[in-house]
Design a protein around this motif. Structure first.
Motif, PDB file in Angstrom:
ATOM      1  N   THR A 161       1.077  -1.043  -0.120  1.00 13.09           N
ATOM      2  CA  THR A 161       0.287   0.041  -0.017  1.00 13.09           C
ATOM      3  C   THR A 161       0.276   0.773  -0.178  1.00 13.09           C
ATOM      4  O   THR A 161       1.478   1.129   0.821  1.00 13.09           O
ATOM      5  N   TYR A 162       0.445   1.552  -0.596  1.00 10.62           N
ATOM      6  CA  TYR A 162       1.541   3.462  -0.690  1.00 10.62           C
ATOM      7  C   TYR A 162      -0.173   4.693  -0.222  1.00 10.62           C
ATOM      8  O   TYR A 162      -0.871   4.459  -1.451  1.00 10.62           O
ATOM      9  N   SER A 163       0.675   5.727   0.556  1.00 10.29           N
ATOM     10  CA  SER A 163      -0.355   6.594   0.925  1.00 10.29           C
ATOM     11  C   SER A 163       0.284   7.762   0.197  1.00 10.29           C
ATOM     12  O   SER A 163       0.993   8.035   0.346  1.00 10.29           O
ATOM     13  N   CYS A 164      -0.847   8.910  -0.558  1.00 11.81           N
ATOM     14  CA  CYS A 164       0.091  10.350  -0.419  1.00 11.81           C
ATOM     15  C   CYS A 164      -0.735  11.199   0.214  1.00 11.81           C
ATOM     16  O   CYS A 164      -1.434  11.194   0.672  1.00 11.81           O
ATOM     17  N   ASP A 165       0.107  12.028   0.335  1.00 11.22           N
ATOM     18  CA  ASP A 165       0.067  13.214   1.773  1.00 11.22           C
ATOM     19  C   ASP A 165      -0.487  13.968   1.160  1.00 11.22           C
ATOM     20  O   ASP A 165      -0.519  15.165   2.116  1.00 11.22           O
ATOM     21  N   THR A 166      -0.638  14.120  -0.519  1.00 10.83           N
ATOM     22  CA  THR A 166      -1.436  15.365  -0.924  1.00 10.83           C
ATOM     23  C   THR A 166      -2.708  15.026  -0.433  1.00 10.83           C
ATOM     24  O   THR A 166      -3.803  16.083  -0.266  1.00 10.83           O
ATOM     25  N   CYS A 167      -3.373  14.178  -1.788  1.00 14.26           N
ATOM     26  CA  CYS A 167      -4.286  13.633  -1.693  1.00 14.26           C
ATOM     27  C   CYS A 167      -4.677  12.934  -0.103  1.00 14.26           C
ATOM     28  O   CYS A 167      -6.973  12.322  -0.581  1.00 14.26           O
ATOM     29  N   GLY A 168      -4.848  12.132   0.072  1.00 14.40           N
ATOM     30  CA  GLY A 168      -5.066  11.204   0.752  1.00 14.40           C
ATOM     31  C   GLY A 168      -5.469   9.593   0.568  1.00 14.40           C
ATOM     32  O   GLY A 168      -5.793   9.096   1.062  1.00 14.40           O
ATOM     33  N   HIS A 169      -5.050   9.961  -1.303  1.00 15.53           N
ATOM     34  CA  HIS A 169      -6.116   8.799  -1.633  1.00 15.53           C
ATOM     35  C   HIS A 169      -4.854   7.720  -1.277  1.00 15.53           C
ATOM     36  O   HIS A 169      -3.404   7.722  -1.437  1.00 15.53           O
ATOM     37  N   GLU A 170      -5.360   5.942  -0.967  1.00 15.17           N
ATOM     38  CA  GLU A 170      -3.990   4.852  -1.026  1.00 15.17           C
ATOM     39  C   GLU A 170      -4.183   4.446  -2.364  1.00 15.17           C
ATOM     40  O   GLU A 170      -5.266   3.816  -3.116  1.00 15.17           O
ATOM     41  N   THR A 171      -3.027   4.021  -2.834  1.00 11.95           N
ATOM     42  CA  THR A 171      -2.973   3.144  -3.609  1.00 11.95           C
ATOM     43  C   THR A 171      -1.961   1.420  -3.507  1.00 11.95           C
ATOM     44  O   THR A 171      -2.087   1.681  -2.526  1.00 11.95           O
ATOM     45  N   THR A 172      -3.148   0.396  -3.647  1.00 12.20           N
ATOM     46  CA  THR A 172      -3.384  -0.312  -3.704  1.00 12.20           C
ATOM     47  C   THR A 172      -2.567  -1.420  -4.880  1.00 12.20           C
ATOM     48  O   THR A 172      -2.491  -1.359  -5.473  1.00 12.20           O
ATOM     49  N   LEU A 173      -1.032  -2.013  -4.607  1.00 11.16           N
ATOM     50  CA  LEU A 173      -0.344  -2.966  -5.213  1.00 11.16           C
ATOM     51  C   LEU A 173       0.254  -3.988  -5.627  1.00 11.16           C
ATOM     52  O   LEU A 173       0.687  -4.232  -3.554  1.00 11.16           O
ATOM     53  N   MET A 174       0.874  -4.833  -6.391  1.00 10.94           N
ATOM     54  CA  MET A 174       1.125  -6.032  -5.851  1.00 10.94           C
ATOM     55  C   MET A 174       2.287  -6.056  -6.554  1.00 10.94           C
ATOM     56  O   MET A 174       2.951  -6.232  -7.776  1.00 10.94           O
ATOM     57  N   PHE A 175       3.169  -7.358  -4.964  1.00 13.64           N
ATOM     58  CA  PHE A 175       4.510  -7.161  -5.502  1.00 13.64           C
ATOM     59  C   PHE A 175       4.373  -8.694  -5.810  1.00 13.64           C
ATOM     60  O   PHE A 175       4.129  -9.473  -4.608  1.00 13.64           O
ATOM     61  N   ALA A 176       5.765  -9.333  -6.297  1.00 16.90           N
ATOM     62  CA  ALA A 176       6.448 -10.789  -5.127  1.00 16.90           C
ATOM     63  C   ALA A 176       6.504 -11.504  -4.145  1.00 16.90           C
ATOM     64  O   ALA A 176       7.369  -9.778  -3.828  1.00 16.90           O
ATOM     65  N   ALA A 177       6.928 -11.295  -3.539  1.00 20.71           N
ATOM     66  CA  ALA A 177       7.041 -12.082  -2.384  1.00 20.71           C
ATOM     67  C   ALA A 177       7.761 -11.294  -1.920  1.00 20.71           C
ATOM     68  O   ALA A 177       8.613 -10.475  -1.282  1.00 20.71           O
ATOM     69  N   ASP A 178       9.120 -11.961  -2.655  1.00 22.24           N
ATOM     70  CA  ASP A 178      11.289 -11.762  -2.280  1.00 22.24           C
ATOM     71  C   ASP A 178      11.449 -10.075  -3.005  1.00 22.24           C
ATOM     72  O   ASP A 178      12.682 -10.266  -3.481  1.00 22.24           O
ATOM     73  N   ALA A 179      10.477  -9.742  -3.845  1.00 22.16           N
ATOM     74  CA  ALA A 179      11.140  -9.032  -4.343  1.00 22.16           C
ATOM     75  C   ALA A 179      10.569  -7.477  -3.643  1.00 22.16           C
ATOM     76  O   ALA A 179      10.171  -7.480  -2.337  1.00 22.16           O
ATOM     77  N   GLU A 180      11.820  -6.480  -3.880  1.00 17.68           N
ATOM     78  CA  GLU A 180      11.649  -5.042  -3.016  1.00 17.68           C
ATOM     79  C   GLU A 180      11.348  -3.526  -3.095  1.00 17.68           C
ATOM     80  O   GLU A 180      11.305  -3.573  -4.273  1.00 17.68           O
ATOM     81  N   PRO A 181       9.689  -4.033  -2.733  1.00 18.02           N
ATOM     82  CA  PRO A 181       9.142  -2.398  -3.526  1.00 18.02           C
ATOM     83  C   PRO A 181       9.425  -1.088  -3.448  1.00 18.02           C
ATOM     84  O   PRO A 181       9.882  -1.144  -2.168  1.00 18.02           O
ATOM     85  N   PRO A 182       9.468  -0.552  -4.562  1.00 19.78           N
ATOM     86  CA  PRO A 182      10.061   1.220  -4.078  1.00 19.78           C
ATOM     87  C   PRO A 182       9.455   1.625  -3.303  1.00 19.78           C
ATOM     88  O   PRO A 182       8.472   1.666  -2.605  1.00 19.78           O
ATOM     89  N   THR A 183      10.173   2.906  -2.226  1.00 15.69           N
ATOM     90  CA  THR A 183       9.497   3.880  -0.942  1.00 15.69           C
ATOM     91  C   THR A 183       8.503   4.886  -1.386  1.00 15.69           C
ATOM     92  O   THR A 183       7.994   5.055  -1.085  1.00 15.69           O
ATOM     93  N   THR A 184       8.543   4.694  -2.848  1.00 17.70           N
ATOM     94  CA  THR A 184       7.768   5.908  -3.612  1.00 17.70           C
ATOM     95  C   THR A 184       7.099   5.542  -4.659  1.00 17.70           C
ATOM     96  O   THR A 184       7.902   4.850  -5.601  1.00 17.70           O
ATOM     97  N   TRP A 185       5.619   5.450  -5.422  1.00 12.28           N
ATOM     98  CA  TRP A 185       5.300   5.692  -5.996  1.00 12.28           C
ATOM     99  C   TRP A 185       4.164   7.013  -6.603  1.00 12.28           C
ATOM    100  O   TRP A 185       4.248   7.365  -6.084  1.00 12.28           O
ATOM    101  N   GLU A 186       4.119   6.970  -7.600  1.00  8.79           N
ATOM    102  CA  GLU A 186       3.521   7.743  -8.153  1.00  8.79           C
ATOM    103  C   GLU A 186       1.465   8.468  -7.864  1.00  8.79           C
ATOM    104  O   GLU A 186       1.754   6.307  -8.911  1.00  8.79           O
ATOM    105  N   CYS A 187       0.986   9.046  -7.090  1.00  5.04           N
ATOM    106  CA  CYS A 187      -0.221   8.764  -6.810  1.00  5.04           C
ATOM    107  C   CYS A 187      -1.182   8.220  -8.137  1.00  5.04           C
ATOM    108  O   CYS A 187      -1.065   9.353  -9.049  1.00  5.04           O
ATOM    109  N   ARG A 188      -2.041   8.023  -8.740  1.00  3.74           N
ATOM    110  CA  ARG A 188      -2.849   7.730  -9.578  1.00  3.74           C
ATOM    111  C   ARG A 188      -4.121   8.697 -10.028  1.00  3.74           C
ATOM    112  O   ARG A 188      -4.691   9.103 -11.310  1.00  3.74           O
ATOM    113  N   SER A 189      -4.532   9.585  -7.941  1.00  2.00           N
ATOM    114  CA  SER A 189      -4.982  10.749  -8.644  1.00  2.00           C
ATOM    115  C   SER A 189      -4.737  11.830  -8.843  1.00  2.00           C
ATOM    116  O   SER A 189      -5.809  12.801 -10.180  1.00  2.00           O
ATOM    117  N   CYS A 190      -3.865  12.899  -8.488  1.00  2.00           N
ATOM    118  CA  CYS A 190      -3.209  13.201  -8.064  1.00  2.00           C
ATOM    119  C   CYS A 190      -1.586  13.568  -8.785  1.00  2.00           C
ATOM    120  O   CYS A 190      -1.154  14.994  -9.389  1.00  2.00           O
TER     121      CYS A 190
END
Length: 127
Positions: A31-60
């Motif tokens: 889960t990624y949370s946007c500080d600007t609009c409060g929108h949460e984005t949920t993504l699926m990654f492989a269990a052994d993959a290291e997810p990035p610390t930031t992601w572009e918010c889909r709404s803003c």
């Protein structure tokens, strides 16, 4: 044979492959949370993959931060160097005075190849 016929199938809309014998990778929800609009984005990654610390918010389009146990992960500000341009790399090899000297030499060469330019017998090309 009737079940193998392609008549009536929309191409690209349906796959003719079955999932029989396919083993999927283990996955985890991130889960990624946007500080600007409060929108949460949920993504699926492989269990052994290291997810990035930031992601572009889909709404803003702002930067959303990774959530771990309901808390935002701190983004480390690295010593990211600005991208080097061709000019920067050129200045690493030569000084500005050397570049000006080379420019004058090349301009003199081009002018000599073109001639004086005031020759009235010479036909001009173009409009």
């Amino acid at each position: 044979m009737a079940d193998r016929s392609l008549r009536g199938i929309r191409l690209g809309a349906q796959s003719l492959q079955s999932e029989e014998g396919v083993v999927f990778m283990e996955r985890r929800q991130t889960t990624y949370s946007c500080d600007t609009c409060g929108h949460e984005t949920t993504l699926m990654f492989a269990a052994d993959a290291e997810p990035p610390t930031t992601w572009e918010c889909r709404s803003c389009g702002a930067e959303a931060r990774l959530q771990v146990d309901g808390k935002s992960v701190e983004v480390e500000e690295g010593d990211d160097k600005a991208a080097r341009t061709h000019w920067d790399m050129l200045l690493e090899r030569r000084t500005r005075a050397e570049l000006e000297e080379l420019l004058e030499e090349r301009l003199a060469y081009v002018r000599a190849r073109r001639g004086a330019g005031d020759d009235p017998t010479r036909e001009k090309i173009g409009a």
